[in-house]
Design a protein around this motif. Structure first.
Motif, PDB file in Angstrom:
ATOM      1  N   GLU A 815      17.012  -5.665   8.940  1.00  0.00           N
ATOM      2  CA  GLU A 815      16.966  -6.647  10.023  1.00  0.00           C
ATOM      3  C   GLU A 815      18.250  -7.471  10.060  1.00  0.00           C
ATOM      4  N   ASP A 816      18.792  -7.826   8.867  1.00  0.00           N
ATOM      5  CA  ASP A 816      20.057  -8.576   8.830  1.00  0.00           C
ATOM      6  C   ASP A 816      21.188  -7.781   9.479  1.00  0.00           C
ATOM      7  N   LEU A 817      21.231  -6.500   9.144  1.00  0.00           N
ATOM      8  CA  LEU A 817      22.300  -5.658   9.688  1.00  0.00           C
ATOM      9  C   LEU A 817      22.146  -5.470  11.185  1.00  0.00           C
ATOM     10  N   ILE A 818      20.898  -5.287  11.662  1.00  0.00           N
ATOM     11  CA  ILE A 818      20.672  -5.119  13.098  1.00  0.00           C
ATOM     12  C   ILE A 818      21.100  -6.370  13.854  1.00  0.00           C
ATOM     13  N   ASN A 819      20.810  -7.533  13.288  1.00  0.00           N
ATOM     14  CA  ASN A 819      21.123  -8.787  13.968  1.00  0.00           C
ATOM     15  C   ASN A 819      22.607  -9.136  13.931  1.00  0.00           C
ATOM     16  N   SER A 820      23.359  -8.583  12.939  1.00  0.00           N
ATOM     17  CA  SER A 820      24.761  -8.985  12.771  1.00  0.00           C
ATOM     18  C   SER A 820      25.766  -7.899  13.104  1.00  0.00           C
ATOM     19  N   CYS A 821      25.292  -6.677  13.315  1.00  0.00           N
ATOM     20  CA  CYS A 821      26.233  -5.552  13.458  1.00  0.00           C
ATOM     21  C   CYS A 821      25.798  -4.653  14.600  1.00  0.00           C
ATOM     22  N   ASP A 822      26.706  -4.374  15.505  1.00  0.00           N
ATOM     23  CA  ASP A 822      26.398  -3.507  16.639  1.00  0.00           C
ATOM     24  C   ASP A 822      26.209  -2.055  16.221  1.00  0.00           C
ATOM     25  N   HIS A 823      26.703  -1.695  15.068  1.00  0.00           N
ATOM     26  CA  HIS A 823      26.618  -0.286  14.640  1.00  0.00           C
ATOM     27  C   HIS A 823      25.237   0.065  14.108  1.00  0.00           C
ATOM     28  N   PHE A 824      24.429  -0.927  13.815  1.00  0.00           N
ATOM     29  CA  PHE A 824      23.036  -0.710  13.429  1.00  0.00           C
ATOM     30  C   PHE A 824      22.165  -1.068  14.641  1.00  0.00           C
ATOM     31  N   GLY A 825      21.469  -0.054  15.205  1.00  0.00           N
ATOM     32  CA  GLY A 825      20.650  -0.293  16.383  1.00  0.00           C
ATOM     33  C   GLY A 825      19.213  -0.644  16.032  1.00  0.00           C
ATOM     34  N   SER A 826      18.501  -1.270  16.974  1.00  0.00           N
ATOM     35  CA  SER A 826      17.071  -1.547  16.795  1.00  0.00           C
ATOM     36  C   SER A 826      16.313  -0.226  16.718  1.00  0.00           C
ATOM     37  N   ILE A 827      15.375  -0.151  15.791  1.00  0.00           N
ATOM     38  CA  ILE A 827      14.655   1.105  15.573  1.00  0.00           C
ATOM     39  C   ILE A 827      13.706   1.333  16.751  1.00  0.00           C
ATOM     40  N   PHE A 828      13.724   2.545  17.306  1.00  0.00           N
ATOM     41  CA  PHE A 828      12.947   2.869  18.502  1.00  0.00           C
ATOM     42  C   PHE A 828      11.446   2.799  18.206  1.00  0.00           C
ATOM     43  N   PRO A 829      10.645   2.450  19.220  1.00  0.00           N
ATOM     44  CA  PRO A 829       9.189   2.354  18.998  1.00  0.00           C
ATOM     45  C   PRO A 829       8.567   3.656  18.520  1.00  0.00           C
ATOM     46  N   TRP A 830       8.992   4.780  19.078  1.00  0.00           N
ATOM     47  CA  TRP A 830       8.396   6.052  18.664  1.00  0.00           C
ATOM     48  C   TRP A 830       8.732   6.384  17.220  1.00  0.00           C
ATOM     49  N   VAL A 831       9.918   5.905  16.727  1.00  0.00           N
ATOM     50  CA  VAL A 831      10.267   6.099  15.317  1.00  0.00           C
ATOM     51  C   VAL A 831       9.345   5.244  14.453  1.00  0.00           C
ATOM     52  N   THR A 832       9.140   3.996  14.863  1.00  0.00           N
ATOM     53  CA  THR A 832       8.241   3.107  14.122  1.00  0.00           C
ATOM     54  C   THR A 832       6.830   3.675  14.093  1.00  0.00           C
ATOM     55  N   PHE A 833       6.389   4.250  15.226  1.00  0.00           N
ATOM     56  CA  PHE A 833       5.051   4.842  15.296  1.00  0.00           C
ATOM     57  C   PHE A 833       4.915   5.999  14.320  1.00  0.00           C
ATOM     58  N   ILE A 834       5.924   6.867  14.285  1.00  0.00           N
ATOM     59  CA  ILE A 834       5.866   8.019  13.374  1.00  0.00           C
ATOM     60  C   ILE A 834       5.824   7.553  11.927  1.00  0.00           C
ATOM     61  N   MET A 835       6.649   6.549  11.604  1.00  0.00           N
ATOM     62  CA  MET A 835       6.693   6.082  10.226  1.00  0.00           C
ATOM     63  C   MET A 835       5.408   5.348   9.842  1.00  0.00           C
ATOM     64  N   SER A 836       4.695   4.774  10.823  1.00  0.00           N
ATOM     65  CA  SER A 836       3.443   4.067  10.507  1.00  0.00           C
ATOM     66  C   SER A 836       2.322   5.020  10.120  1.00  0.00           C
ATOM     67  N   MET A 837       2.496   6.269  10.457  1.00  0.00           N
ATOM     68  CA  MET A 837       1.475   7.259  10.134  1.00  0.00           C
ATOM     69  C   MET A 837       1.632   7.772   8.708  1.00  0.00           C
ATOM     70  N   GLU A 838       2.719   7.393   8.036  1.00  0.00           N
ATOM     71  CA  GLU A 838       2.967   7.846   6.661  1.00  0.00           C
ATOM     72  C   GLU A 838       2.199   6.947   5.701  1.00  0.00           C
ATOM     73  N   SER A 839       1.625   7.543   4.670  1.00  0.00           N
ATOM     74  CA  SER A 839       0.845   6.772   3.687  1.00  0.00           C
ATOM     75  C   SER A 839       1.769   5.884   2.866  1.00  0.00           C
ATOM     76  N   LEU A 840       1.244   4.809   2.320  1.00  0.00           N
ATOM     77  CA  LEU A 840       2.037   3.873   1.538  1.00  0.00           C
ATOM     78  C   LEU A 840       2.607   4.515   0.289  1.00  0.00           C
ATOM     79  N   LEU A 841       1.856   5.469  -0.264  1.00  0.00           N
ATOM     80  CA  LEU A 841       2.322   6.113  -1.497  1.00  0.00           C
ATOM     81  C   LEU A 841       3.566   6.970  -1.252  1.00  0.00           C
ATOM     82  N   ASP A 842       3.734   7.393  -0.013  1.00  0.00           N
ATOM     83  CA  ASP A 842       4.877   8.281   0.287  1.00  0.00           C
ATOM     84  C   ASP A 842       6.113   7.506   0.724  1.00  0.00           C
ATOM     85  N   LYS A 843       6.017   6.196   0.791  1.00  0.00           N
ATOM     86  CA  LYS A 843       7.134   5.406   1.306  1.00  0.00           C
ATOM     87  C   LYS A 843       8.086   5.028   0.172  1.00  0.00           C
ATOM     88  N   ASP A 844       8.910   5.982  -0.264  1.00  0.00           N
ATOM     89  CA  ASP A 844       9.964   5.716  -1.245  1.00  0.00           C
ATOM     90  C   ASP A 844      11.229   5.261  -0.508  1.00  0.00           C
TER      91      ASP A 844
END
Length: 994
Positions: A815-844
C-alpha cells in the motif's frame, strides 16, 4: 631572477694529440675526425674513450684541403667537401674503420657505380671513397641523424642523396648513395643547411628558411613525370594584394618572422626535381613551408652591420619510446638552433613550429652547438654553457596530458640561464659528442706570451703522457681539447645544493634552479642510451628526488603555481606520511600553511589511498586544516587515511567551526566521531537535531560517512553499520540521495548493501530490496527504472517460488508503494477476487505476492522483458493464474486470458471482463465470452451455478450493447427460451426508448 649560476658543468680536459693544425673536425659515434690545415692533406681518426682519452685509430689522405665535413651515425660514413685546383669535390668515406685493423686498401668509385665481380670479395677489408658528381660546386652539407640521407647545398639548389644498402651477397652489404631529389631555389645561396627526418633548414647570411618534405600520392594523369612545382599562385596573389596596400608608403627593411602558412609569403619559390633511377616504390614529395625569418644587419645592438650574420644552424632530433618504453626509439619532432652573433634562437619543429627560447649572449659568439641538456657557445674568450628546454619540449610532445594532477614538467618557456662562462684563449670551433665537448683554440700572436704564463683561466689539464707536441715550435698558438662535461648526477647534486642558498631570499630563483636540475635528469632519462646506462637506477632516484624538492617548494612557498605541489609529490613516490614528515619541522615553527600544502593534502586525502596515518600525523593534519581551511574538516576527518585521528580532538575542532557556520554535514561528522568514542548520548543528541530528510540530504555533502572506496569497492563504515541496526530507513534514504546525485552507482550500491548485510554476493538482502523500491519512487531515468523493475520482480518471484520470507521486515508495504510510486499500480478487483479464494494456509509471502501483482498492474514494466523472470510461477496456483492473465492482458491477448480464467476460476471471468473489456476490446464480450459461457453452461447443464451467474451478467451487458437482431443471432438455438427472454425483452425495450 638570477641569470648566471656559477656552476661547474665542465670537468677535466685533455689535449687531442693531433700531428698538424686542425682545419675541420667532427665527432662520430665513438670517434673524432680531424682534417689538417697543412699542405699534406688528410684526416686523422681518434677513438674517444672514457674520460675523454683519445687513441689514434689511423689516418687517410684526402684529395685536397677539407672545407666542410660531417659524420652520419646511420651508415657510419664521413662526408667531406674538398678543394683541389680551385675545384670542389663531394666525397663520402665508407668502411673507414678497416684502417684500425691495419688495412690500407682503398676503393674509389662514383655514385651508383656497379660493383665489379673481381673485387667484391675484398670490399670488407677496404675503405671505399664514394665521389658524388654535382653540376655546381658544393657549399655546405648535412647528414640526417635519423636515416643517414645526405643534403648538399649549392648555389640556387639543394641536392638530396638517399643512403642505400646494397646486398652483394649473403655475407656482404655495402653502402651507396642515390641522388634522389633536387630543390631548385632561385636567387638563393645557402651558407649552411641542416637536415633531419624530412625537415630542412637553410640559412643565408641573414635569412632562415625551414621546410618539410611531405610524401604525396602520384596522380594517375601525372604518369612518370619527375618534376614537381610548388604552387605559388596563391602566394603571389597574397603578396600582390599586400603590395597594393603598401604602394603609398615607403617601406624600410625590417626583421620578419613568418610561421606556418604565412611563411609562403617569403617569395622564395622552390621547384622539386626527382632524379631517382628506380621506379619501384618511387616516392613523390611536395614542399611545406614551416618558417621564414629575415634579420637585418643592424639587429644586433652589440656589433657592426658587417658582422651580423647567421651561424650554427643545427637540428637535434627528439627521441621517444612507445608506451611501455620497450619499443624502438623514434623521433616525431626536432629542435632547431640558429644564432646571430649576440642572440641564439631555439625552435621546436614538429606538427607546429614554435619558438622555445631566445638566448642573449654576453658577448659576440663564434659558434654554438646544441645538446639534449645544454647549449654550448664559444666567444672570442670563453666557452659558455646555457640551459635548454629540450627535455621539456620532448616530454610534452610525447605526452600532451603531462600537465595534470598526476604528473608535471617545468614549462618550455622557463627562463634560460647561464650555468658557466669558462675563460679560454682564442676559441675558434666547437663540436659535441655524448658528454664530451671538442674545442679548437688558436691564440693570436699577441696572446702567445700571455698563454705561456700559468693559466688560471683554463681547466686543469689531464693530457696523455704520449701526446704529440711536434708542432709546438712551428705552431704554438693552437690546441684541440676534449672537455668532459661532468656526470648528470654530479651536476644535479651541485644544482640542488646551490638552490638552497635561495630558499629564504629568492624563492623563484630556488624553484628555477631546481626546475633546471629536474630537466637535466629528465633529459638523461629520455636519452636512447638510458636503459643500458650504468647510472640508470641512480638517475631514477635523482628524478624522484628532484620531484620531491619541487613539491617542497610549491608547498612551502607562496607561489601562483602552488597546485604543482600535488603532481610533483606524486611523481616523487612519497607517501602522505613522508611528505608530512619532510614539512613538519618548518611548519611547526611558523604555524602558517601555504596553499600548495593544503592543495596537496586535500587531493591526496580525498582520494582512494591504501595508507593510514599515525595518530600523531593524523592529529597534525587536523590542526593544519583547522588553521588553514576549517570548512574542509569533514572531508579530511572522513578520509580513510585519517582512521587513527583522535575523535575527541576532531569533535572539539568541529564544534568551533559549527559555532561560526553550522551545517548538517558538520552534525553528521560529529555524530560519526561520537560513535567512534562510544558516546551514544552525544550521537543521539546530534542525530535528533535535524529531521531525517535533512540528515539524508546531508550525506550527499559527505558520502564517506557511509562508505569508503578501496580498490573500486565501497566499504561500509561504522556509521553505516550503526544505521543499519538502528535507522535502516535513514540509511536507505541516504543511499537513494547519493545515487540520485551521482555519488554512487547502482552496482556500487548493490555491493555496499551486500557487504553491509553480510549475505554473500549471491544473496539479495531485504535492505537492498528496500533500496531498490525506494529508488523506484525517486528515480526518473527510464533505463534505470526498467533495470530496477526487473530486479525487484526477479526478487519477488524468487522468494515466492522458494517460499522464502525476507530476513528483515520490509520498510514499505504494498500500500505504501502504491500510494507513493506510479510504477506500482492498484491491484485489480478480479485479481483480489482470485486471491481471496486461496486458503490461508497457502498464502506464503503475501507481501511479495501483492507487490509483484501491483507491478504487473502498473504500466511501467516492460512485460516482454519480464516474461522469462516470471516463468517459475507458471504453475503456482492462483498466484500463477493472476500473473499469467496479467501478462496476457498487457500483451492484448484478452481471449487467451478469458480461456485461462474459465478453465481455472470461472467466477472471476465476468469481473475480469468488466474491468478489462472496454473500448476497442468491447466486442470480446459477445464474440468470445458469451459463446464460451453458453457452451460451458450447456455442457454442465445446471450443475455449475457460477457459470449460470456469469452468463446472466454477460447477457445483461450484451443486451445493452447490441441491436436486437444481432443479440438474437448470438443466442444458442438449443437454449431455454425462458432463460433468455428477459434479456431479449430488455434489449427490445431499450430500442423503443431510444
Amino acid at each position: 631572477m638570477v641569470q648566471l649560476y656559477n656552476l661547474h658543468p665542465f670537468g677535466s680536459q685533455r689535449v687531442v694529440p693531433c700531428k698538424q693544425e686542425p682545419a675541420q673536425f667532427c665527432c662520430g659515434h665513438d670517434v673524432l675526425f680531424v682534417a689538417s690545415a697543412a699542405a699534406s692533406c688528410g684526416v686523422e681518426v681518434f677513438a674517444v674513450r672514457r674520460e675523454g682519452r683519445c687513441e689514434p685509430l689511423g689516418s687517410f689522405a684526402t684529395l685536397g684541403p677539407v672545407l666542410r665535413m660531417a659524420y652520419s651515425r646511420a651508415g657510419d660514413y664521413l662526408v667531406t667537401i674538398e678543394e683541389k685546383s680551385k675545384a670542389t669535390f663531394l666525397r663520402a668515406y665508407v668502411n673507414w674503420r678497416c684502417m684500425s685493423a691495419g688495412s690500407s686498401r682503398v676503393c674509389v668509385r662514383m655514385v651508383g657505380h656497379k660493383m665489379a665481380e673481381s673485387y667484391t670479395e675484398t670490399l670488407k677489408e677496404q675503405m671505399s671513397i664514394v665521389e658524388m658528381a654535382l653540376s655546381d660546386p658544393p657549399l655546405c652539407i648535412s647528414c640526417c641523424p635519423v636515416n643517414g640521407d645526405l643534403l648538399v647545398g649549392c648555389k640556387n639548389k639543394l641536392v638530396m642523396f638517399c643512403l642505400k644498402y646494397l646486398v652483394i651477397n649473403q655475407n656482404l652489404t655495402v653502402l651507396d648513395f642515390e641522388r634522389s631529389l633536387i630543390f631548385h631555389i632561385d636567387n638563393f645561396i645557402p651558407a649552411e643547411v641542416a637536415f633531419c627526418a624530412r625537415h630542412i633548414a637553410i640559412t643565408t647570411e641573414l635569412d632562415v628558411l625551414i621546410l618539410k618534405l611531405d610524401v604525396i600520392q602520384q596522380s594517375a594523369d601525372r604518369g612518370e613525370q619527375c618534376t614537381y612545382q610548388v604552387s605559388t599562385e596563391e602566394n603571389s596573389d597574397i603578396a600582390h594584394s599586400l603590395q597594393l596596400e603598401l604602394d603609398e608608403f615607403v617601406v624600410c627593411q625590417k626583421p620578419v618572422e613568418l610561421l606556418g602558412e604565412e611563411s609562403k609569403l617569403c617569395k622564395i619559390p622552390i621547384t622539386l626535381e626527382s632524379t631517382e633511377l628506380s621506379t619501384e616504390d618511387k616516392k613523390h614529395f611536395q614542399v611545406q613551408y614551416l618558417l621564414f625569418r629575415h634579420f637585418t644587419p643592424d639587429q644586433s645592438p652589440f656589433g657592426f652591420c658587417e658582422e651580423t650574420k647567421l651561424h650554427s644552424v643545427q637540428f637535434l632530433p627528439v627521441y621517444q619510446t612507445g608506451r611501455d618504453r620497450k619499443s624502438l626509439w623514434r623521433t616525431t619532432e626536432s629542435l632547431l638552433l640558429f644564432s646571430l652573433p649576440h642572440v641564439g634562437y631555439l625552435y621546436s619543429v614538429g606538427k607546429l613550429v614554435e619558438l622555445i627560447s631566445t638566448y642573449q649572449y654576453s658577448e659576440r659568439s663564434e659558434q654554438a652547438v646544441l645538446t639534449p641538456q645544454f647549449l654550448h657557445v664559444i666567444t672570442s674568450e670563453s666557452l659558455q654553457c646555457y640551459t635548454v628546454r629540450c627535455s621539456a619540449a620532448a616530454a610534452r610532445d610525447e605526452d600532451p596530458y603531462i600537465d595534470t594532477t598526476v604528473k608535471a614538467c617545468p614549462p618550455v618557456t622557463l627562463d634560460v640561464c647561464t650555468l658557466r662562462m669558462q675563460l679560454f684563449i682564442g676559441p675558434r670551433a666547437i663540436c659535441h659528442y655524448k658528454n664530451h665537448i671538442i674545442l679548437l683554440t688558436k691564440a693570436d700572436t699577441e696572446d702567445i706570451t700571455e698563454r705561456r704564463k700559468p693559466s688560471r683561466r683554463m681547466l686543469s689539464r689531464k693530457a696523455d703522457s704520449n701526446k704529440s707536441r711536434t708542432n709546438s715550435e712551428s705552431e704554438p698558438g693552437w690546441n684541440l681539447y676534449i672537455i668532459n662535461t661532468v656526470s648528470t648526477i654530479q651536476l644535479y647534486r651541485e644544482m640542488v645544493d646551490y638552490s638552497r642558498t635561495y630558499e629564504n631570499v629568492r624563492t623563484e630563483s630556488c624553484i628555477h634552479l631546481l626546475s633546471e636540475a629536474h630537466l637535466l635528469v629528465r633529459a638523461a632519462i629520455m636519452d636512447p642510451s638510458f636503459f643500458k646506462s650504468d647510472d640508470k637506477e641512480e638517475l631514477l632516484r635523482a628524478f624522484r628526488e628532484s620531484c620531491a624538492f619541487l613539491g617542497d617548494c610549491y608547498s612551502r612557498f607562496d607561489t601562483k603555481d602552488y597546485h604543482l605541489a600535488l603532481p610533483y609529490y606524486r611523481m616523487s613516490g612519497l607517501s602522505v606520511a613522508e611528505v608530512l614528515e619532510r614539512l613538519a619541522s618548518e611548519s611547526d615553527e611558523i604555524q602558517t600553511y601555504e596553499r600548495g600544502l593544503i592543495f596537496y593534502l586535500t587531493h591526496s586525502l580525498n582520494e582512494e589511498l591504501n595508507e593510514e596515518l599515525s595518530k600523531e600525523l593524523a592529529d597534525k593534519v587536523l590542526q593544519i586544516f583547522y588553521l588553514a581551511d576549517p570548512m574542509q574538516l569533514p572531508d579530511i576527518i572522513c578520509s580513510p587515511c585519517m582512521k587513527n585521528v583522535c575523535p575527541l580532538t576532531a569533535v572539539k575542532y568541529l564544534c568551533k567551526v559549527e559555532d561560526i557556520m553550522p551545517s548538517v554535514v558538520l552534525t553528521l561528522t560529529k555524530a560519526f566521531m561520537a560513535l567512534k568514542m562510544g558516546d551514544l548520548t552525544m550521537y543521539e543528541c546530534e542525530m535528533n537535531s535535524h529531521k531525517e530528510t535533512m540528515l539524508a540530504c546531508g550525506f550527499i555533502g559527505q558520502p564517506k560517512l557511509l562508505g569508503e572506496y578501496r580498490e573500486g569497492i565501497v566499504i561500509p563504515t561504522e556509521f553505516a553499520v550503526h544505521l543499519k541496526a538502528m535507522q535502516p530507513g535513514l540509511l536507505v534514504a541516504a543511499t537513494v540521495a547519493l545515487h540520485e546525485n551521482s555519488k554512487i552507482e547502482l552496482e556500487e550500491a548493490d555491493m555496499f548493501f551486500k557487504m553491509l548485510c553480510n549475505n554473500g554476493e549471491d544473496m539479495v538482502p531485504q535492505l537492498l530490496v528496500d533500496f531498490w523500491e525506494a529508488l523506484l519512487v525517486a528515480c526518473s531515468r527510464e533505463e534505470v527504472l526498467q533495470e530496477l523493475l526487473l530486479r525487484v520482480t526477479y526478487q519477488y518471484v524468487w522468494r515466492i517460488s522458494k517460499k522464502q520470507l525476507p530476513e528483515t521486515k520490509p520498510l514499505k508495504t504494498t500500500e505504501d508503494l502504491i500510494n507513493s510510486c506510479d510504477h506500482f499500480g492498484s491491484i485489480f478487483p478480479w485479481v483480489t477476487f482470485i486471491m481471496s479464494m486461496e486458503s490461508l494456509l497457502d498464502k506464503d509471502c503475501p507481501e511479495d505476492i501483492s507487490k509483484l501483482q501491483s507491478i504487473l498492474c502498473g504500466q511501467s514494466i516492460d512485460i516482454t522483458a519480464a516474461l522469462p523472470i516470471l516463468d517459475p510461477l507458471a504453475e503456482a496456483g492462483h498466484v500463477g493464474l493472476t500473473v499469467r492473465v496479467l501478462c496476457s492482458t498487457r500483451l492484448g491477448k484478452y481471449e487467451e486470458s478469458i480461456d485461462q480464467l474459465l478453465r481455472q476460476c470461472p467466477a472471476a471471468a465476468v469481473l475480469y471482463a468488466q474491468h478489462e473489456l472496454k473500448d476497442d476490446s468491447r466486442a470480446v464480450w459477445w464474440n468470445k465470452l458469451l459463446p464460451e459461457l453458453c457452451e460451458r453452461a450447456r455442457l454442465t447443464r445446471s450443475d455449475c451455478p457460477v457459470l449460470i451467474s456469469s452468463l446472466q451478467e454477460t447477457l445483461s451487458v450484451v443486451a445493452m450493447e447490441l441491436e436486437l437482431w444481432d443479440f438474437l443471432s448470438l443466442l444458442p438455438e438449443d437454449g431455454t427460451a425462458a432463460f433468455f427472454l428477459p434479456h431479449l425483452l430488455h434489449c427490445s425495450q431499450r430500442k423503443q426508448l431510444m
